[in-house]
Write a protein that holds these residues in place. Structure first.
Motif, PDB file in Angstrom:
ATOM      1  N   THR A  86       1.092  -1.465   0.039  1.00 14.23           N
ATOM      2  CA  THR A  86      -0.355   0.123  -0.149  1.00 14.23           C
ATOM      3  C   THR A  86       1.359   1.495   0.054  1.00 14.23           C
ATOM      4  OG1 THR A  86       0.480   0.094   2.596  1.00 14.23           O
ATOM      5  CG2 THR A  86      -1.724  -1.499   1.201  1.00 14.23           C
ATOM      6  N   ALA A  88       0.726   3.693   2.160  1.00 18.93           N
ATOM      7  CA  ALA A  88       1.410   3.577   3.810  1.00 18.93           C
ATOM      8  C   ALA A  88       2.411   1.963   3.922  1.00 18.93           C
ATOM      9  CB  ALA A  88       0.357   3.905   4.521  1.00 18.93           C
ATOM     10  N   SER A  90       3.995  -0.493   5.089  1.00 21.22           N
ATOM     11  CA  SER A  90       3.549  -1.204   6.567  1.00 21.22           C
ATOM     12  C   SER A  90       4.643  -2.184   7.542  1.00 21.22           C
ATOM     13  CB  SER A  90       2.730  -1.817   6.562  1.00 21.22           C
ATOM     14  OG  SER A  90       2.598  -2.067   4.958  1.00 21.22           O
ATOM     15  N   TYR A  92       6.889  -3.662  10.393  1.00 18.69           N
ATOM     16  CA  TYR A  92       7.229  -3.564  12.145  1.00 18.69           C
ATOM     17  C   TYR A  92       8.230  -2.674  12.814  1.00 18.69           C
ATOM     18  CZ  TYR A  92       3.916  -7.217  12.203  1.00 18.69           C
ATOM     19  OH  TYR A  92       3.058  -8.130  11.719  1.00 18.69           O
ATOM     20  N   ASN A  93       8.025  -1.425  13.638  1.00 21.79           N
ATOM     21  CA  ASN A  93       8.921  -0.273  13.750  1.00 21.79           C
ATOM     22  C   ASN A  93       9.732  -0.601  14.944  1.00 21.79           C
ATOM     23  OD1 ASN A  93       8.006   1.601  12.316  1.00 21.79           O
ATOM     24  ND2 ASN A  93       6.509   2.621  13.388  1.00 21.79           N
ATOM     25  N   ASN A 100      11.799  -7.735  10.234  1.00 20.94           N
ATOM     26  CA  ASN A 100      10.552  -7.716   9.590  1.00 20.94           C
ATOM     27  C   ASN A 100      10.521  -8.963   7.747  1.00 20.94           C
ATOM     28  OD1 ASN A 100       8.807  -5.208   9.839  1.00 20.94           O
ATOM     29  ND2 ASN A 100      10.437  -4.860  10.465  1.00 20.94           N
ATOM     30  N   SER A 144       9.012  -1.704   3.402  1.00 17.64           N
ATOM     31  CA  SER A 144       7.645  -2.861   2.857  1.00 17.64           C
ATOM     32  C   SER A 144       7.517  -3.453   1.561  1.00 17.64           C
ATOM     33  CB  SER A 144       6.660  -2.127   2.693  1.00 17.64           C
ATOM     34  OG  SER A 144       5.401  -1.306   3.359  1.00 17.64           O
TER      35      SER A 144
END
Ligand SMILES: Nc1ncnc2c1ncn2[C@@H]1O[C@H](COP(=O)(O)OP(=O)(O)OP(=O)(O)O)[C@@H](O)[C@H]1O
Length: 243
Positions: A86, A88, A90, A92-93, A100, A144
């Motif tokens: 997407t 935005a 996405s 995991y911070n 990730n 991402s």
């Protein structure tokens, strides 16, 4: 004996979608060939994301039919076959880029070499140990993308993947997209900048919730008599208005 041509990766028939109480996609029909890069282009707000959401099965539709890889959009079978990135980012911070990507690799049964390949493909090898909250916007987008790439999906749907990336990285990503397509992956890539159209095999040109044309960049030039694809798109719109 002639072979039957393979069915398209995506088929959309008479799709109508309502959002916020009004119709934002009007009777859209299209086909996306397998193993190709299809660019979804049009101005901001014309419905690109809504169409992508309909294809990956996350959008409630009013009417019409959407089929991906031979299954109705949203079928559980498609979960492991479609990758969707997407606008935005996405990830995991609180864990690193590598962690990730490794997490998604584990979900899809991929190994460590696949993790390295995906991270290298998006140009993040030097940042693999950084946490999500330590990345720039462009790096987040690429992280991402690596999470989607590592799954090696048959159909990869990317919503404006090159926004905020420098020109060198853009070229490298498009090279990567071409390699994926050459190996059989179908890519649907949205953009609102027409210069990205040059990288695509096929174009879906949208405006105000309608599909104006589905054709190759060369066909767009031939149809409008314009060499520059941005001018060609504008000419196509004018031709439609005068028809
Ligand atoms: N959550 C929502 N609720 C109501 N209307 C929405 C919602 N999301 C999008 N819309 C509307 O649907 C239409 C299509 O939006 P969409 O996000 O698909 O366009 P887009 O071409 O992807 O735009 P952009 O290039 O700016 O991302 C727009 O008119 C938008 O205002």
């Amino acid at each position: 004996m002639s072979q039957a041509s393979p069915s398209p990766a995506v088929e959309v028939r008479d799709l109508r979608v309502h959002r916020g109480g009004r119709e934002v996609l009007h009777d859209v029909s299209l086909a996306i060939p397998r193993g190709s890069i299809t660019g979804l282009l049009g101005p901001s707000g014309c419905g690109k994301t809504t169409l992508m959401r309909s294809i990956v099965g996350t959008q409630v539709i009013e009417s019409g039919e959407v089929t991906a890889l031979g299954h109705p959009a949203g079928s559980p079978t498609l979960r492991h076959l479609i990758g969707y990135v997407t606008q935005a980012p996405s990830i995991y911070n609180d864990i690193s880029v590598r962690e990730n990507v490794a997490y998604f690799a584990a979900l899809y049964g991929r190994d460590r070499a696949d993790v390295d390949d995906a991270i290298t493909a998006v140009g993040l090898a030097d940042h693999a140990q950084q946490r999500g909250d330590e990345l720039s916007g462009g790096q987040l987008t690429r992280a991402s993308l690596a999470c989607a790439l590592v799954a090696q999906p048959e159909l990869l749907v990317l919503d404006e993947p090159t926004v905020g990336l420098d020109p060198v990285l853009r070229v490298e990503l498009w090279k990567q997209f071409h390699e994926l397509a050459a190996n059989g992956t179908t890519l649907l890539v949205s953009s609102h900048v027409m210069d990205e159209a040059e990288h695509c095999d096929r174009l879906l040109l949208m405006r105000d919730g309608q599909l104006l044309a589905q054709l190759s960049p060369d066909e767009l030039r031939a149809q409008t008599g314009e060499q520059n694809l941005e001018t060609a798109f504008l000419t196509l719109i004018t031709m439609g208005q005068n028809a």
